[in-house]
Design a protein around this motif. Structure first.
Motif, PDB file in Angstrom:
ATOM      1  N   ILE A  95      90.749  51.961  90.548  1.00 20.49           N
ATOM      2  CA  ILE A  95      91.086  50.711  91.238  1.00 20.49           C
ATOM      3  C   ILE A  95      91.694  49.720  90.244  1.00 20.49           C
ATOM      4  CG2 ILE A  95      88.811  49.636  90.855  1.00 20.49           C
ATOM      5  CD1 ILE A  95      88.936  48.671  93.772  1.00 20.49           C
ATOM      6  N   ASP A  96      92.656  48.921  90.690  1.00 19.46           N
ATOM      7  CA  ASP A  96      93.221  47.885  89.822  1.00 19.46           C
ATOM      8  C   ASP A  96      92.214  46.755  89.649  1.00 19.46           C
ATOM      9  OD1 ASP A  96      95.543  49.222  89.483  1.00 19.46           O
ATOM     10  OD2 ASP A  96      96.804  47.850  90.637  1.00 19.46           O
ATOM     11  N   ALA A  97      92.250  46.137  88.476  1.00 18.17           N
ATOM     12  CA  ALA A  97      91.273  45.090  88.192  1.00 18.17           C
ATOM     13  C   ALA A  97      91.630  43.759  88.839  1.00 18.17           C
ATOM     14  CB  ALA A  97      91.152  44.909  86.679  1.00 18.17           C
ATOM     15  N   ASP A  98      92.858  43.629  89.342  1.00 11.56           N
ATOM     16  CA  ASP A  98      93.295  42.324  89.855  1.00 11.56           C
ATOM     17  C   ASP A  98      92.946  42.131  91.326  1.00 11.56           C
ATOM     18  OD1 ASP A  98      95.005  44.109  90.960  1.00 11.56           O
ATOM     19  OD2 ASP A  98      96.838  43.262  90.107  1.00 11.56           O
ATOM     20  N   LEU A  99      92.184  43.087  91.897  1.00 11.64           N
ATOM     21  CA  LEU A  99      91.723  43.032  93.285  1.00 11.64           C
ATOM     22  C   LEU A  99      92.860  43.082  94.298  1.00 11.64           C
ATOM     23  CD1 LEU A  99      88.800  40.571  92.652  1.00 11.64           C
ATOM     24  CD2 LEU A  99      88.598  42.975  93.263  1.00 11.64           C
ATOM     25  N   GLN A 100      93.993  43.640  93.862  1.00 17.38           N
ATOM     26  CA  GLN A 100      95.041  43.894  94.849  1.00 17.38           C
ATOM     27  C   GLN A 100      94.615  45.048  95.750  1.00 17.38           C
ATOM     28  OE1 GLN A 100      98.818  44.022  92.280  1.00 17.38           O
ATOM     29  NE2 GLN A 100      99.367  42.843  94.083  1.00 17.38           N
ATOM     30  N   ASP A 101      93.747  45.898  95.197  1.00 19.35           N
ATOM     31  CA  ASP A 101      93.186  46.997  95.975  1.00 19.35           C
ATOM     32  C   ASP A 101      91.792  46.557  96.424  1.00 19.35           C
ATOM     33  OD1 ASP A 101      95.383  48.435  94.993  1.00 19.35           O
ATOM     34  OD2 ASP A 101      94.244  49.157  93.271  1.00 19.35           O
ATOM     35  N   VAL A 198      96.296  47.069 103.558  1.00 21.83           N
ATOM     36  CA  VAL A 198      97.208  45.978 103.230  1.00 21.83           C
ATOM     37  C   VAL A 198      96.937  45.576 101.786  1.00 21.83           C
ATOM     38  CG1 VAL A 198      97.832  43.599 103.735  1.00 21.83           C
ATOM     39  CG2 VAL A 198      97.315  45.173 105.599  1.00 21.83           C
ATOM     40  N   ARG A 199      97.953  45.643 100.944  1.00 17.90           N
ATOM     41  CA  ARG A 199      97.766  45.294  99.538  1.00 17.90           C
ATOM     42  C   ARG A 199      97.815  43.790  99.382  1.00 17.90           C
ATOM     43  NH1 ARG A 199      97.679  47.771  94.535  1.00 17.90           N
ATOM     44  NH2 ARG A 199      99.006  46.918  92.904  1.00 17.90           N
ATOM     45  N   GLU A 200      96.731  43.251  98.862  1.00 20.90           N
ATOM     46  CA  GLU A 200      96.617  41.801  98.731  1.00 20.90           C
ATOM     47  C   GLU A 200      97.441  41.285  97.550  1.00 20.90           C
ATOM     48  OE1 GLU A 200      95.139  39.863 100.812  1.00 20.90           O
ATOM     49  OE2 GLU A 200      94.335  41.491 102.028  1.00 20.90           O
TER      50      GLU A 200
END
Ligand code: UDP
Ligand code: MG
Length: 334
Positions: A95-101, A198-200
């Motif tokens: 998972i990406d750390a930027d919470l896009q996922d 949906v990618r935030e």
């Protein structure tokens, strides 16, 4: 308590100090709700901000948090690779750390995994908070990769995915340096499925993928999974050769029978140039074929991945068997 956690979450971190607490909060909330054990393996990819200090502090408070600290910035794909090397869960989520996922999606992934899938990848249905340039290049990139690569890499799919231990072990057995992980995962096989999301927009900070890194990433994807660029030469060579060969009778007829004179007598030179160009490109293409094979051999990718064996004498506990290229294989006669 079992020795290893049921789930491992891998997060690559490069200058993400503003996201780390939120990442921890959301991942731990989601993972606690499974009622099973988990670990969060973070890889600090040479951050120049407070990321490492924050991660270490979290790790001291909560032993489920682990930190692999890189000596410098090695790049996203290698950070994910190091994370995978350091996991022990039965299922691993990148998972990406930027919470896009959104971590909440992990629950859906786990459900699919329990239903028997080995890879559950997340397909971006919509991307929020990104520049038109990023959207456009990403769209183009995924379609290009889809068309010219030899393995089916799903469209609009990043590294956000759940992988079964078998798949992670297979990935870990691949020593290649220029790693395009989502391609490698597709190459491995097993039962794979996608779920859409949906990618935030990024929670905090800016993208760590400037154009230069994006281009490199795209080159790794193309060169890692396709020989198309080397094959283009042969088509161009045929086109040039055909032009030259077509031109010869046409020019001859026009000149000898009808008496036309073109370009002050330069036509023969042009035809010669086309022919020589065609020859050279053709042999460059041949050269390219040798280079491609050298590349194949040196990359050290396993020749194949075995999912299981049935009917052998000793039933071994390990299901994934990877055969390295160093093991001599009988070559079929050609
Ligand atoms: N990342 C990394 N090393 C790098 C670049 C990025 O570990 O050299 C991490 C980054 O911290 C993030 C993930 O990879 O967790 C994805 O990066 P980013 O969000 O910048 O990419 P984008 O979402 O813009 O494509
Ligand atoms: Mg991002």
């Amino acid at each position: 308590m079992s020795e290893h956690p049921r789930y491992s979450i891998v997060a690559p971190i490069y200058n993400e100090e503003g996201n780390i607490q939120k990442l921890y909060d959301r991942v731990s909330q989601v993972m606690d709700s499974t009622g099973e054990s988990w670990e969060l393996v973070t890889v600090n990819d040479g951050s120049r901000d407070k990321s490492f200090e924050l991660l270490s502090a979290l790790s001291h408070k909560d032993s489920r948090i682990k930190v692999v600290n890189f000596a410098r910035n090695f790049g996203h794909q290698l950070a994910v690779t190091a994370g995978l090397h350091n996991t022990s869960g039965d299922a691993v989520v990148v998972i990406d750390a930027d919470l896009q996922d959104p971590p909440e999606l992990i629950l859906d992934m786990i459900e699919r995994w329990k239903a028997g899938y080995h890879v559950v990848y997340a397909v971006r249905q919509e991307r929020k908070g990104e520049s038109w340039f990023k959207l456009f290049t990403a769209k183009l990139f995924y379609r290009l990769i889809y068309r010219i690569t030899d393995v089916d890499i799903p469209l609009d799919t990043g590294d956000f995915r759940l992988m079964d231990r078998k798949v992670v072990d297979a990935l870990n057995s691949m020593p290649e340096h220029n790693r395009f992980i989502r391609g490698l995962t597709s190459w491995i096989g097993f039962k794979q499925t996608g779920i859409t999301y949906v990618r935030e927009a990024r929670e905090w900070g800016e993208t760590k993928y400037p154009l230069k890194k994006m281009v490199r990433f795209a080159m790794d994807a193309v060169t890692g999974f396709s020989y198309f660029p080397l094959q283009v030469m042969v088509y161009v060579s045929f086109v040039l050769g055909a032009l030259a060969i077509l031109a010869i009778p046409i020019i001859a007829i026009l000149r000898l029978i009808l008496g036309f004179q073109f370009l002050g007598g330069q036509v023969t030179n042009i035809i010669l140039l086309l022919l020589v160009g065609a020859f050279q490109l053709f042999f460059l293409f041949i050269l390219g074929q040798y280079v491609a094979r050298i590349y194949d051999e040196t990359r050290g990718r396993p020749l194949y991945i075995v999912a299981e064996k049935v009917g052998f004498d000793e039933t071994t506990a390990t299901i994934v068997e990877t055969t390295k290229q160093t093991v001599p294989e009988p070559q079929p006669e050609s």
